[in-house]
Design a protein around this motif. Sequence first.
Motif, short mmCIF file in Angstrom:
data_model
loop_
_atom_site.label_atom_id
_atom_site.label_comp_id
_atom_site.label_asym_id
_atom_site.label_seq_id
_atom_site.Cartn_x
_atom_site.Cartn_y
_atom_site.Cartn_z
N ILE A 1 -21.19 32.55 46.67
CA ILE A 1 -22.12 33.33 47.50
C ILE A 1 -21.32 34.22 48.44
CG2 ILE A 1 -23.97 33.26 49.21
CD1 ILE A 1 -24.78 30.54 48.12
N ASN A 2 -21.58 35.54 48.36
CA ASN A 2 -20.94 36.51 49.24
C ASN A 2 -22.02 37.20 50.06
OD1 ASN A 2 -18.15 36.30 48.07
ND2 ASN A 2 -19.24 37.03 46.25
N ILE A 3 -21.90 37.12 51.39
CA ILE A 3 -22.91 37.67 52.28
C ILE A 3 -22.26 38.68 53.22
CG2 ILE A 3 -24.56 37.19 54.12
CD1 ILE A 3 -25.00 34.44 52.87
N ASP A 4 -22.81 39.89 53.23
CA ASP A 4 -22.37 40.94 54.14
C ASP A 4 -23.58 41.32 54.98
OD1 ASP A 4 -21.37 43.13 55.47
OD2 ASP A 4 -20.37 43.98 53.72
N SER A 5 -23.58 40.93 56.24
CA SER A 5 -24.74 41.12 57.12
C SER A 5 -24.33 41.89 58.37
CB SER A 5 -25.33 39.77 57.50
OG SER A 5 -26.38 39.92 58.43
N ALA A 6 -25.01 43.02 58.62
CA ALA A 6 -24.71 43.81 59.81
C ALA A 6 -25.45 43.29 61.02
CB ALA A 6 -25.07 45.27 59.56
N SER A 7 -26.71 42.90 60.83
CA SER A 7 -27.51 42.42 61.96
C SER A 7 -28.56 41.44 61.44
CB SER A 7 -28.19 43.61 62.65
OG SER A 7 -29.07 43.16 63.67
N GLY A 8 -28.54 40.21 61.96
CA GLY A 8 -29.50 39.21 61.53
C GLY A 8 -28.81 37.91 61.18
N GLY A 9 -29.47 36.82 61.40
CA GLY A 9 -28.89 35.52 61.13
C GLY A 9 -28.92 35.14 59.68
N THR A 10 -28.06 34.17 59.33
CA THR A 10 -28.01 33.61 57.97
C THR A 10 -28.18 32.11 58.07
OG1 THR A 10 -26.50 35.34 57.19
CG2 THR A 10 -26.59 33.29 55.92
N SER A 11 -29.06 31.56 57.22
CA SER A 11 -29.27 30.10 57.20
C SER A 11 -29.25 29.61 55.77
CB SER A 11 -30.60 29.74 57.88
OG SER A 11 -31.70 30.23 57.13
N ILE A 12 -28.72 28.38 55.60
CA ILE A 12 -28.65 27.73 54.29
C ILE A 12 -29.16 26.31 54.44
CG2 ILE A 12 -27.16 27.00 52.40
CD1 ILE A 12 -25.25 29.23 53.11
N GLU A 13 -30.00 25.91 53.49
CA GLU A 13 -30.50 24.54 53.51
C GLU A 13 -30.53 24.01 52.08
OE1 GLU A 13 -35.28 24.93 53.33
OE2 GLU A 13 -34.36 25.49 55.25
N ASP B 1 -24.58 37.95 45.55
CA ASP B 1 -24.09 38.93 46.51
C ASP B 1 -25.27 39.46 47.30
OD1 ASP B 1 -21.38 38.85 45.69
OD2 ASP B 1 -21.81 40.22 44.03
N VAL B 2 -25.22 39.31 48.63
CA VAL B 2 -26.28 39.83 49.49
C VAL B 2 -25.65 40.76 50.52
CG1 VAL B 2 -28.11 39.29 51.14
CG2 VAL B 2 -27.69 37.76 49.20
N ASP B 3 -26.16 41.99 50.56
CA ASP B 3 -25.72 42.99 51.53
C ASP B 3 -26.94 43.40 52.33
OD1 ASP B 3 -24.74 45.13 52.97
OD2 ASP B 3 -23.49 45.88 51.34
N ALA B 4 -27.01 43.00 53.59
CA ALA B 4 -28.19 43.25 54.40
C ALA B 4 -27.80 43.98 55.68
CB ALA B 4 -28.89 41.94 54.74
N ALA B 5 -28.41 45.15 55.90
CA ALA B 5 -28.12 45.90 57.12
C ALA B 5 -28.88 45.32 58.31
CB ALA B 5 -28.47 47.36 56.93
N SER B 6 -30.13 44.90 58.07
CA SER B 6 -30.93 44.35 59.15
C SER B 6 -31.95 43.37 58.57
CB SER B 6 -31.66 45.49 59.88
OG SER B 6 -32.54 44.98 60.86
N GLY B 7 -31.98 42.17 59.11
CA GLY B 7 -32.93 41.18 58.63
C GLY B 7 -32.26 39.84 58.39
N LYS B 8 -33.04 38.79 58.48
CA LYS B 8 -32.52 37.44 58.29
C LYS B 8 -32.32 37.12 56.81
CE LYS B 8 -34.36 35.42 62.54
NZ LYS B 8 -35.18 34.33 63.13
N VAL C 1 -34.16 38.56 53.53
CA VAL C 1 -33.90 38.11 52.16
C VAL C 1 -34.05 36.59 52.12
CG1 VAL C 1 -32.22 37.94 50.28
CG2 VAL C 1 -32.33 40.02 51.68
N THR C 2 -34.91 36.09 51.23
CA THR C 2 -35.10 34.66 51.05
C THR C 2 -34.92 34.32 49.57
OG1 THR C 2 -36.68 34.55 52.89
CG2 THR C 2 -36.68 32.72 51.33
#
Length: 284
Positions: free
Chosen positions: A272-284, A220-227, A209-210
């Motif tokens: 910003i609410n992020i729920d991530s099972a696998s994968g990094g999160t970056s903010i710039e 709201d971002v809910d990601a099972a797999s992916g950066k 997700v970009t």
Amino acid sequence: MKRFLSWMLAAALLCAAFGCAAIRVVNKYANADKYTAGAFTYRADEVKSIVLNWASGDVTLLNGAGELSVSESGGETLSVSERLHWWLDGTTLRIQYCEAGYSHLIPKKEKHLTLTVPEDIDLNINIASGKVTADALTVDTLDLNTASGGVAFGTLTADTVKIDTASGGVTIEQATVAHTLQADTASGGFTVDRISAETVKIDTASGGVTLGLDTVNKVDVDAASGKIRLKLFDPEAGATVRLSKLSGTFDCKLPMTASGKSYTIGNGVIEINIDSASGGTSIE
């Protein structure tokens, strides 16, 4: 519409599983006797909503006014049964892939559709196999459902947007949404280079997700797999980030303060609410 997607999704997945071997399907829909076959034109001021059910082939969307056209590849070389069928149901324009009851092969009978729509329209698109594209699209509401195939928009302007894809990435260069942009993807990335909206909700099973966040209240971002990659166009206004993850890294290139799993950037304006099972999160 849901029934259309269920059997078309099965056909599209079988096609993918067996190397896109042709799959025979039968198109079914109600009020078949009210439909007319072939390309057509219509008056923009007579239509308030459009419902498109398309089996196989790319769909290109254009904006227009006055007398608008709808056409498909193949045109007069197609039999009457093979041609698109349409019905102006009050102020709702309904477009079907072919004649009701017609048995055809996917992707052998792939056709490409060019659909011109007014700006003040509720647009509902259901496509089994094919890409949906638009250089610039303005509508009141967009409800887009695809089983197999990507989505690529240049600029998208709407009151509300809902995108649901089973297989295929979504890319939007710039989105301006008055209320909510909601997306649910099973396989494929979701990218919006720059977005303004009240609320953004993204749920993805597999794929990155970009998001480039301009004027946004809540994400709201809910990601099972992916950066997950987020860019803040106004770092001073900033964001308040709440992070829940099972694995993966968190990298913020902007100054921030941390309190547990909550991070404040700038004035913390965007929630910003992020729920991530696998994968990094970056903010710039």
